[in-house]
Design an enzyme around this catalytic site. Structure first.
Site, PDB file in Angstrom:
ATOM      1  N   GLN A  74       0.831  -1.198   0.000  1.00 59.26           N
ATOM      2  CA  GLN A  74       0.000   0.000   0.000  1.00 59.26           C
ATOM      3  C   GLN A  74       0.870   1.255   0.000  1.00 59.26           C
ATOM      4  O   GLN A  74       1.238   1.774   1.045  1.00 59.26           O
ATOM      5  CB  GLN A  74      -0.946   0.005   1.199  1.00 59.26           C
ATOM      6  CG  GLN A  74      -1.909   1.168   1.119  1.00 59.26           C
ATOM      7  CD  GLN A  74      -3.205   0.888   1.834  1.00 59.26           C
ATOM      8  OE1 GLN A  74      -3.411  -0.149   2.419  1.00 59.26           O
ATOM      9  NE2 GLN A  74      -4.089   1.857   1.781  1.00 59.26           N
ATOM     10  N   PHE A  75       1.164   1.751  -1.201  1.00 59.55           N
ATOM     11  CA  PHE A  75       1.986   2.952  -1.324  1.00 59.55           C
ATOM     12  C   PHE A  75       1.308   4.163  -0.712  1.00 59.55           C
ATOM     13  O   PHE A  75       1.966   5.123  -0.314  1.00 59.55           O
ATOM     14  CB  PHE A  75       2.359   3.218  -2.785  1.00 59.55           C
ATOM     15  CG  PHE A  75       1.243   3.783  -3.620  1.00 59.55           C
ATOM     16  CD1 PHE A  75       1.116   5.153  -3.779  1.00 59.55           C
ATOM     17  CD2 PHE A  75       0.322   2.952  -4.235  1.00 59.55           C
ATOM     18  CE1 PHE A  75       0.093   5.684  -4.545  1.00 59.55           C
ATOM     19  CE2 PHE A  75      -0.702   3.473  -5.005  1.00 59.55           C
ATOM     20  CZ  PHE A  75      -0.820   4.839  -5.168  1.00 59.55           C
ATOM     21  N   THR A  76      -0.009   4.138  -0.576  1.00 57.02           N
ATOM     22  CA  THR A  76      -0.722   5.301  -0.055  1.00 57.02           C
ATOM     23  C   THR A  76      -0.412   5.572   1.412  1.00 57.02           C
ATOM     24  O   THR A  76      -0.762   6.638   1.916  1.00 57.02           O
ATOM     25  CB  THR A  76      -2.240   5.153  -0.241  1.00 57.02           C
ATOM     26  OG1 THR A  76      -2.695   4.004   0.466  1.00 57.02           O
ATOM     27  CG2 THR A  76      -2.602   5.034  -1.718  1.00 57.02           C
TER      28      THR A  76
END
Length: 142
Positions: A74-76
């Site tokens: 999850q890059f967010t």
């Protein structure tokens, strides 16, 4: 490296209606984000931390119970919305760095004896979970 760790009764990940990873017993759902400066050192440190983290029932850990984990990239987690209304993702590492470190993190947990399920890196995933508690912890590598 950042991880959001949730205690769950079960969790699953699907991509285009295909089940790609699931745990059907109590364990941990881990959302993992990678930043530009992360290395194998952060991978190993965070994997050991999560493996021994006492957030399961009766203050037990994955290492004590053998509980499974589901790891979702999850890059967010490195989104920054302090300015304006649109987050920037500049602190998130590019795929060339983050995907190998995501794989290494999953491997490090497996190397510690943890049954490790995965999402599909970079895919548009549907994540479903039944939280237990709910218990959610944010961890960052040193």
């Amino acid at each position: 490296m950042r991880a959001v760790v949730q205690r769950v009764l079960s969790a699953s990940v699907t991509v285009d209606d295909e089940l790609v990873g699931a745990i059907d017993t109590p364990g941990l759902l881990i959302y993992l984000g990678v930043t530009h400066s992360d290395t194998q050192r952060e991978v190993d440190s965070l994997a050991r931390k999560i493996h021994g983290l006492r957030i399961l029932r009766d203050e037990q850990s994955v290492s004590e119970t053998g509980a499974p984990v589901l790891v979702v990239s999850q890059f967010t987690l490195y989104g920054d919305a302090r300015k304006g209304r649109r987050p920037t993702w500049q602190a998130a590492a590019p795929r060339e760095l983050s995907e190998p470190l995501y794989d290494a993190f999953c491997g490090a947990l497996g190397g510690l004896g943890t049954r490790t399920e995965r999402g599909r890196f970079g895919a548009d995933m549907r994540v479903e979970s039944i939280n237990d508690g709910p218990i959610t912890v944010l961890l960052e590598s040193p």
